[in-house]
Design an enzyme around this catalytic site. Sequence first.
Site, PDB file in Angstrom:
ATOM      1  CG  ASP A 234      50.781  69.809  28.171  1.00  0.00           C
ATOM      2  OD1 ASP A 234      49.864  70.448  28.721  1.00  0.00           O
ATOM      3  OD2 ASP A 234      50.578  68.992  27.244  1.00  0.00           O
TER       4      ASP A 234
ATOM      5  CD  GLU B 100      48.490  70.247  32.522  1.00  0.00           C
ATOM      6  OE1 GLU B 100      47.425  70.891  32.399  1.00  0.00           O
ATOM      7  OE2 GLU B 100      49.102  69.770  31.550  1.00  0.00           O
TER       8      GLU B 100
END
Length: 698
Positions: A344, A380
């Site tokens: 993330d 990401e």
Amino acid sequence: MKFWPGSPFPLGATYDGVGTNFAVFSEAAERVELCLFEPDGTETRIPLTEMAAWVWHGYAPDIGPGQRYGYRVHGPYDPGQGLRCNPSKLLLDPYATAIDGEVQWNESLFNYRFDDPENSFNDDDSGPSMPKAVVTSPYFDWAHDRPPRTPLDDSVIYEVHVKGFTQQHPGVPENLRGTYAGLAHPASIDYLLNLGVTAVELLPVHQFIHDSHLADRGLRNYWGYNSIGFMAPQNDYAASTQPGGQVQEFKWMVKQLHAAGIEVILDVVYNHTAEGNHLGPILSFKGLDNAAYYRLVDDDRRFYYDTTGTGNSLNMRHPHVLQLIMDSLRYWVTEMHVDGFRFDLASTLARQFHEVDRLSAFFDLIQQDPVVSRVKLIAEPWDVGEGGYQVGNFPPLWSEWNGKYRDTLRDYWRGEPQTLGEFAARFTGSSDLYEDDARKPSASVNFVTAHDGFTLHDLVSYNDKHNEANGEGGADGESHNRSWNSGVEGPTDDPEVLEIRARQQRNFLATVLLSQGIPMLLGGDEMGRTQGGNNNAYCQDNEISWFDWEHRDGDLLAFTQRLIAFRRAHPVFRRRHFFHGESLGAAGPDIAWFRPDGTEMTEQDWASGFGKALSVFLNGETIPSPDARGQRVLDDSFLLLFNAHHEPLEVTMPEERWGARWVRVLDTADAFNEGEAVEAGQTTKIDARSLALLRRTG
């Protein structure tokens, strides 16, 4: 109680079959106490008198699995210097492999009084309101568990929530719904196998905190991007009620998924923690060594350098933070047998100083690590800080969520002006982003929807977000969604609108699954899952987010199953190397692009921002990579016809050298068109807003 000096390594609470070694890092501490808790809450404090290299340690020969514990740190409290030690606050072990209980929100969890946050000091005991770390057993019968090791180019990733997938599944026993055991149940695994995916990418399962502002509104943190324990499986998702039972249950889930040939990828959140900004609670890292674990503002160390939008960022310049992250990653691979990670806001991990640095210490450690470097690594590739959008800029070991792919496909299928060259680049694996780094099409994780944003059903049903249930006055969630409601906002009975929506969903699914790269599906998109227009359902642990198995779209599910099987059967759609468009002997070029009139695309055609239709020839006889046994790979050749225009088109087939005869094998507008044969130079109709796939048969 017997208590021996023990060892400064490994960090955490390590049970060896006889007793447990406790070791915790804190350079800020002047004294550390280990706190042991009985089932009734009785606390026993044991001073850790041994310290080596800032690791405080001791060994308890009579302590074993199930023991709940925490730490209290005595040391300086000077927020202006980044020091926040307070022994009245019970602290979770950063290396805890299990955590029992939830945070009970009240003033005792904070270092200040609510009526005077800047000048007061709070010495209320937080112990009764804190979850506790748990000593766990490392022993588990993995039997003959083997990682599937699915090649990247053969992978189909399914992003899914552990709880939401099974919470309403009629085939899963009620006591197992919403749990690791529920995901491991045969009804769940059979569904995944029939769908055809090769990996589940689980939304965060590291222990996380349900935010106080959500609790005040009767909501919960559903997505889990609020970590507090990087080695502990989230206890909410365990059917087991025994302290530490979530560890054994998680391992059982992985074992069952592996037995079915399905990989387990974890969405991990190492960029920040649940302790928030300078007004956040004291749960673990802040109280242990605030200045070591977090990036602080240089000119006023009360405050946190925040590139995550959550209040803090972990200090990737500190060796113990890097050690924690690497130890956590290795633990999940070696002890929990997971197959990879999706990171993330990964750009934050690369911020060694201010800018995103491809040569940062984090990437260096990943590159040389003999365990972590060999599993699937997906970034990401952005954060909310300056220069944080880094799609295409991660190192060669990494794959990336391709945000440019998502945006391009959304714009194309809703009819927005854009160059066809952009669409073609994304469809063929985004060589413009990845080839210069010696990466392959598998560097591109292709997706149209993910947990953050609209579901596929809602992408074609709403122009605007409808996040009223979140209670934030519509301020949350992305406002520019590149969505189109197909003519009516939200639910409708209009058959024409419903037909367009169904076709658009098929268009997106077909494009993703026929593109080069790694396809990723948002769990539930294949069955028409809706969130009622909520594009930020992070706090909706309810029917808004859970899978609605009763009202699933069976036709869309069958279409998706068929697409995944088709991709698996035809290697031309999952090449290991990029196309080059060059003639390769008698077989001709590996790829060619055509206008609707059957002539090859020109530079002017590629630059046009108004083109909505084109065709692409994929040559199954020019696949350059051999199979796993070194044999040549041959496949059929295909022609894909794309039409994002709002009217049908007559498309002329290319001249005979590309194929004398073609048969339509897929049509997103009308399945009755499938089986139609057409000769070179003849015309065929492609309906408005649709995709057709033809196979060369002569």
